[in-house]
Motif scaffolding. Structure first.
Motif, PDB file in Angstrom:
ATOM      1  N   TRP A 172       0.849  -1.200   0.000  1.00  0.00           N
ATOM      2  CA  TRP A 172       0.000   0.000   0.000  1.00  0.00           C
ATOM      3  C   TRP A 172       0.879   1.242   0.000  1.00  0.00           C
ATOM      4  O   TRP A 172       1.796   1.381   0.819  1.00  0.00           O
ATOM      5  CB  TRP A 172      -0.897  -0.041   1.224  1.00  0.00           C
ATOM      6  CG  TRP A 172      -1.948   1.035   1.278  1.00  0.00           C
ATOM      7  CD1 TRP A 172      -2.711   1.500   0.254  1.00  0.00           C
ATOM      8  CD2 TRP A 172      -2.350   1.764   2.445  1.00  0.00           C
ATOM      9  NE1 TRP A 172      -3.567   2.464   0.694  1.00  0.00           N
ATOM     10  CE2 TRP A 172      -3.362   2.654   2.041  1.00  0.00           C
ATOM     11  CE3 TRP A 172      -1.958   1.731   3.787  1.00  0.00           C
ATOM     12  CZ2 TRP A 172      -3.990   3.521   2.911  1.00  0.00           C
ATOM     13  CZ3 TRP A 172      -2.578   2.596   4.667  1.00  0.00           C
ATOM     14  CH2 TRP A 172      -3.579   3.480   4.242  1.00  0.00           C
ATOM     15  N   ALA A 173       0.635   2.149  -0.928  1.00  0.00           N
ATOM     16  CA  ALA A 173       1.504   3.306  -1.151  1.00  0.00           C
ATOM     17  C   ALA A 173       1.767   4.130   0.112  1.00  0.00           C
ATOM     18  O   ALA A 173       2.918   4.476   0.392  1.00  0.00           O
ATOM     19  CB  ALA A 173       0.929   4.184  -2.260  1.00  0.00           C
ATOM     20  N   PRO A 174       0.728   4.481   0.911  1.00  0.00           N
ATOM     21  CA  PRO A 174       1.023   5.234   2.142  1.00  0.00           C
ATOM     22  C   PRO A 174       1.915   4.471   3.118  1.00  0.00           C
ATOM     23  O   PRO A 174       2.758   5.057   3.793  1.00  0.00           O
ATOM     24  CB  PRO A 174      -0.372   5.470   2.740  1.00  0.00           C
ATOM     25  CG  PRO A 174      -1.292   5.424   1.577  1.00  0.00           C
ATOM     26  CD  PRO A 174      -0.724   4.386   0.678  1.00  0.00           C
ATOM     27  N   ALA A 175       1.742   3.135   3.181  1.00  0.00           N
ATOM     28  CA  ALA A 175       2.585   2.324   4.062  1.00  0.00           C
ATOM     29  C   ALA A 175       4.025   2.321   3.568  1.00  0.00           C
ATOM     30  O   ALA A 175       4.971   2.439   4.351  1.00  0.00           O
ATOM     31  CB  ALA A 175       2.046   0.895   4.150  1.00  0.00           C
ATOM     32  N   MET A 176       4.200   2.190   2.238  1.00  0.00           N
ATOM     33  CA  MET A 176       5.551   2.211   1.676  1.00  0.00           C
ATOM     34  C   MET A 176       6.205   3.574   1.882  1.00  0.00           C
ATOM     35  O   MET A 176       7.409   3.663   2.146  1.00  0.00           O
ATOM     36  CB  MET A 176       5.494   1.870   0.193  1.00  0.00           C
ATOM     37  CG  MET A 176       6.865   1.837  -0.483  1.00  0.00           C
ATOM     38  SD  MET A 176       8.009   0.651   0.283  1.00  0.00           S
ATOM     39  CE  MET A 176       7.397  -0.884  -0.417  1.00  0.00           C
ATOM     40  N   LEU A 177       5.417   4.652   1.780  1.00  0.00           N
ATOM     41  CA  LEU A 177       5.956   5.995   2.019  1.00  0.00           C
ATOM     42  C   LEU A 177       6.453   6.123   3.454  1.00  0.00           C
ATOM     43  O   LEU A 177       7.530   6.680   3.708  1.00  0.00           O
ATOM     44  CB  LEU A 177       4.887   7.054   1.726  1.00  0.00           C
ATOM     45  CG  LEU A 177       5.301   8.509   1.987  1.00  0.00           C
ATOM     46  CD1 LEU A 177       6.494   8.894   1.131  1.00  0.00           C
ATOM     47  CD2 LEU A 177       4.134   9.448   1.727  1.00  0.00           C
ATOM     48  N   ALA A 178       5.665   5.595   4.399  1.00  0.00           N
ATOM     49  CA  ALA A 178       6.076   5.636   5.805  1.00  0.00           C
ATOM     50  C   ALA A 178       7.367   4.845   6.019  1.00  0.00           C
ATOM     51  O   ALA A 178       8.275   5.288   6.741  1.00  0.00           O
ATOM     52  CB  ALA A 178       4.959   5.072   6.688  1.00  0.00           C
TER      53      ALA A 178
END
Length: 290
Positions: A172-178
């Protein structure tokens, strides 16, 4: 070319120098920060690079084997040099075999060759890190259990990142960003901590330190050049391998020597002088690689 090399190396050594100055004046206790870095931030950096959907480990298999050849070859030549000079192999071999591919190697790869160089740099770090925590620890203490290497967070992150990447799972993009934001903390913290750590080292054996400081990059670059003749690599990976060969001894060598009571003062001399000597050897590697 000279200006480009200086612009690449300056941020690395500037942050390290700040850490050194702060270490001399304030003597901060970074034990908890270093533990967080090794247990959280570096694993996040490794996972973020390997779990990328554009990352395919099969593309880096030649680089993986080339790195393995350089690391093992450095150990063998370090052992031969130790026997020839009458130095305990357990003292000289680890600093020659295991370089500073974390503290200096990862940020140097990104600054010199761009963000796309992070993935292959992590592959090289993965090979060296896995060997250091397994064979490197066993070399100093034959009673150590090699299975304990899988408890090292960066090794676990490597396995998890490879599994996600090979399976083609899109995080998930937000998780990868974090995860990537956490990983971004690791590089400046590693450089700053390196500077602080160098203030704690003592030059107990100047002659041995100088020999180790020269042998590490000379052996590494010679092996990298030889391996490139046998293993076909893309141009960027050839340059990365050459720079990898020129990196100074890892600070972790001193920590291991202290933990296993293997002449830590001598190892500290090799590490300290070797990292200072990197100011001379890394520009040569970058000039050849760029």
């Amino acid at each position: 070319m000279l200006l480009r090399i200086v612009s690449i190396l300056f941020p690395l050594f500037a942050i390290t120098a700040v850490g050194f100055l702060v270490g001399r004046r304030a003597k901060p206790d970074l034990s908890h920060a270093n533990k967080l870095n090794m247990d959280v931030f570096v694993p996040a950096l490794v996972f973020g690079a390997l779990a990328n959907k554009s990352f395919h480990i099969t593309e880096f298999l030649p680089l993986l084997f080339a790195t393995l050849a350089v690391v093992i070859g450095s150990g063998l030549l370090g052992w031969a040099a130790a026997r020839a000079m009458g130095i305990a192999p357990k003292t000289l071999v680890p600093p020659i075999m295991f370089n500073n591919c974390g503290n200096l190697g990862l940020p140097l790869a990104v600054l010199a060759f761009g963000e796309q160089a992070l993935a292959p740099a992590v592959v090289m770090f993965m090979v060296s890190n896995l060997l250091h925590f397994s064979f490197g620890a066993w070399l100093l203490d034959h009673h150590i259990k090699l299975t304990s290497v899988w408890k090292v967070p960066s090794v676990l992150a490597t396995a998890a990142g490879l599994a996600v990447g090979i399976a083609g799972i899109e995080v998930w993009a937000p998780a990868m960003l974090a995860i990537r934001m956490l990983g971004d903390i690791s590089i400046p913290l590693m450089l700053f901590a390196l500077g602080v750590r160098l203030t704690e080292s003592r030059i107990g054996e100047i002659r041995l330190g100088l020999m180790g400081a020269v042998l590490r990059p000379v052996i590494g670059m010679a092996l990298a050049a030889g391996v490139m003749l046998l293993v076909p690599l893309p141009e960027r990976e050839r340059a990365l391998l050459l720079v990898f060969g020129a990196l100074p001894p890892a600070v972790l060598n001193y920590i291991f020597a202290e933990r296993y009571h293997q002449e830590p003062e001598k190892v500290a001399s090799i590490v300290l002088i070797g990292n200072v000597a990197a100011l001379a050897f890394l520009p040569v590697a970058l000039a050849l690689g760029l």
